[in-house]
Each structure stands twice: as C-alpha cells, then as structure tokens.
Design an enzyme around this catalytic site. Structure first.
Site, PDB file in Angstrom:
ATOM      1  N   HIS A  85      -8.320   2.321  -5.374  1.00  0.00           N
ATOM      2  CA  HIS A  85      -7.949   0.904  -5.195  1.00  0.00           C
ATOM      3  C   HIS A  85      -6.160   1.537  -5.033  1.00  0.00           C
ATOM      4  O   HIS A  85      -5.445   1.388  -6.292  1.00  0.00           O
ATOM      5  CB  HIS A  85      -7.894  -0.531  -5.039  1.00  0.00           C
ATOM      6  CG  HIS A  85      -9.796  -1.061  -4.799  1.00  0.00           C
ATOM      7  ND1 HIS A  85      -9.610  -0.923  -4.256  1.00  0.00           N
ATOM      8  CD2 HIS A  85     -10.739  -0.926  -6.301  1.00  0.00           C
ATOM      9  CE1 HIS A  85     -11.073  -0.980  -4.605  1.00  0.00           C
ATOM     10  NE2 HIS A  85     -11.307  -1.141  -5.508  1.00  0.00           N
ATOM     11  N   TYR A  89       1.120  -0.953   0.270  1.00  0.00           N
ATOM     12  CA  TYR A  89       0.413  -0.008  -0.133  1.00  0.00           C
ATOM     13  C   TYR A  89       1.200   1.252   0.030  1.00  0.00           C
ATOM     14  O   TYR A  89       0.345   2.117   0.155  1.00  0.00           O
ATOM     15  CB  TYR A  89      -1.084  -0.379   1.031  1.00  0.00           C
ATOM     16  CG  TYR A  89      -1.998  -0.764   1.370  1.00  0.00           C
ATOM     17  CD1 TYR A  89      -3.212  -1.011   0.158  1.00  0.00           C
ATOM     18  CD2 TYR A  89      -1.903  -2.157   2.232  1.00  0.00           C
ATOM     19  CE1 TYR A  89      -3.556  -2.340   0.040  1.00  0.00           C
ATOM     20  CE2 TYR A  89      -3.033  -2.909   2.364  1.00  0.00           C
ATOM     21  CZ  TYR A  89      -3.740  -3.110   1.150  1.00  0.00           C
ATOM     22  OH  TYR A  89      -4.754  -4.537   0.910  1.00  0.00           O
TER      23      TYR A  89
HETATM   24  C1  DQA Z   1      -7.396  -1.870  -1.166  1.00  0.00           C
HETATM   25  C2  DQA Z   1      -8.099  -2.935  -1.553  1.00  0.00           C
HETATM   26  C3  DQA Z   1      -8.953  -4.383  -0.824  1.00  0.00           C
HETATM   27  O1  DQA Z   1      -8.494  -5.451  -1.226  1.00  0.00           O
HETATM   28  C4  DQA Z   1      -8.362  -4.051   0.279  1.00  0.00           C
HETATM   29  O2  DQA Z   1      -8.629  -4.881   1.612  1.00  0.00           O
HETATM   30  C5  DQA Z   1      -7.780  -2.753   0.932  1.00  0.00           C
HETATM   31  C6  DQA Z   1      -6.742  -1.534   0.151  1.00  0.00           C
HETATM   32  C7  DQA Z   1      -6.446  -0.694  -1.779  1.00  0.00           C
HETATM   33  O3  DQA Z   1      -6.655   0.475  -1.903  1.00  0.00           O
HETATM   34  O4  DQA Z   1      -5.488  -1.432  -3.106  1.00  0.00           O
HETATM   35  O5  DQA Z   1      -7.916  -2.546   2.443  1.00  0.00           O
HETATM   36  O6  DQA Z   1      -8.591  -1.253  -1.582  1.00  0.00           O
END
Ligand code: DQA
Length: 156
Positions: A109, A32
């Site tokens: 995302h 992330y």
């Molecule tokens: C997310 C991707 C999702 O699968 C995950 O549960 C997240 C973050 C992303 O920003 O890449 O919490 O939304």
C-alpha cells in the site's frame, strides 16, 4: 485440483494494481504521491530487472479481472506483488484466489493504512501475503520486488 509444478526461472512476476490506481498522480496526491502508474510500473520493471526478474505489470478496476489475473499467475508467474487498493478491505474472493494459487505474495500500500480511517485497518489479503509493506509510497513497490526476489532465491 493440485497445483502445477513451479514454473522455471525467467518466468515473470506479476505486479497487480487494483481499482483507482490508474489515477495515481492525479488522485489525492497528498495521500498517494505524485508518481503516476506509469512511473510505478517503470520502477517495478527496473527493480525486477536489477534482481534478475521480469515484472509483468497490470492494473484493473474490476474485481473479476484481478481474480482472473491471479488465476493466470498460477502457471504464468513466479510470484505476485499486489496493491489490492479498495478491494483489500472488502474482497474475500480476491483473498481466496491468492490463497488458491500458492505463490509468494507481497502486499503493498502506498499509504500507511493503519494511520487512516478505521475501515482501512483490516485487509483480507494480508492473511495470505508473506509480507505487507505500507506507508513507503511508490518506493514500497521497489521494496516489495526486492523482497520477492529474496523469497524466490530462498525458495526457487
Ligand atoms: C491503498 C490504500 C487503500 O485503502 C485505498 O483504497 C487505495 C490505495 C494504498 O495504496 O495506500 O486505493 O491501497
């Protein structure tokens, strides 16, 4: 219940972050990134401002709180940028709330969910979003706000 008339320009756009995104920067940085939620919020506010918009940034770990924020947006915001996080893959209720408010929705995302585990490949929110951006890290939020500004320009 019919939707109210669109709010005038100057009304903010909602940037809504779902569960565990309060831990950005600490949480799996290899997936992330190192930016914190405060960094992301700052980027959103600056990008919105550059496009003559104002970003109202919120985060919650609770599905009902996210749904209430979407309901509030019906009269208080012009559009929504949302990272539903884990609720993307589970929440029919959040999807239904977004469908009910009839505002432009851009889903973001940080990671490319299609390159990850199979359970992340489907998002309930995508079917009610105008646009989906994934895999661009925090920059994806800047892309989302830039695109939302364009949608609002085309359809004030
Ligand atoms: C997310 C991707 C999702 O699968 C995950 O549960 C997240 C973050 C992303 O920003 O890449 O919490 O939304």
């Amino acid at each position: 219940m019919p939707n109210p008339p669109a709010p005038p320009p100057g009304v903010p756009v909602l940037v809504l972050n779902g569960p565990n995104l309060d831990l950005l920067g600490l949480r799996e940085p290899a997936v992330y990134g190192k930016d914190t939620l405060a960094d992301v919020d700052e980027l959103c506010r600056a990008t919105a401002e550059a496009h003559g918009l104002r970003a109202d940034c919120r985060q919650s770990n609770h599905e009902g709180v996210l749904i209430d924020a979407v309901h509030e947006a019906r009269t208080a915001h012009r559009g929504i940028v949302i990272n539903p996080a884990g609720y993307s893959h589970t929440s029919v209720a959040l999807r239904d709330a977004l469908a009910a408010v009839e505002l432009p929705v851009v889903e973001v995302h940080l990671s490319n969910i299609h390159r990850r585990e199979a359970f992340r490949h489907h998002s309930y929110v995508s079917a009610v979003a105008e646009t989906v951006i994934c895999g661009a890290g925090a920059h994806g939020y800047a892309m989302a706000l830039t695109h939302l500004a364009r949608l609002l320009e085309e359809n004030p």
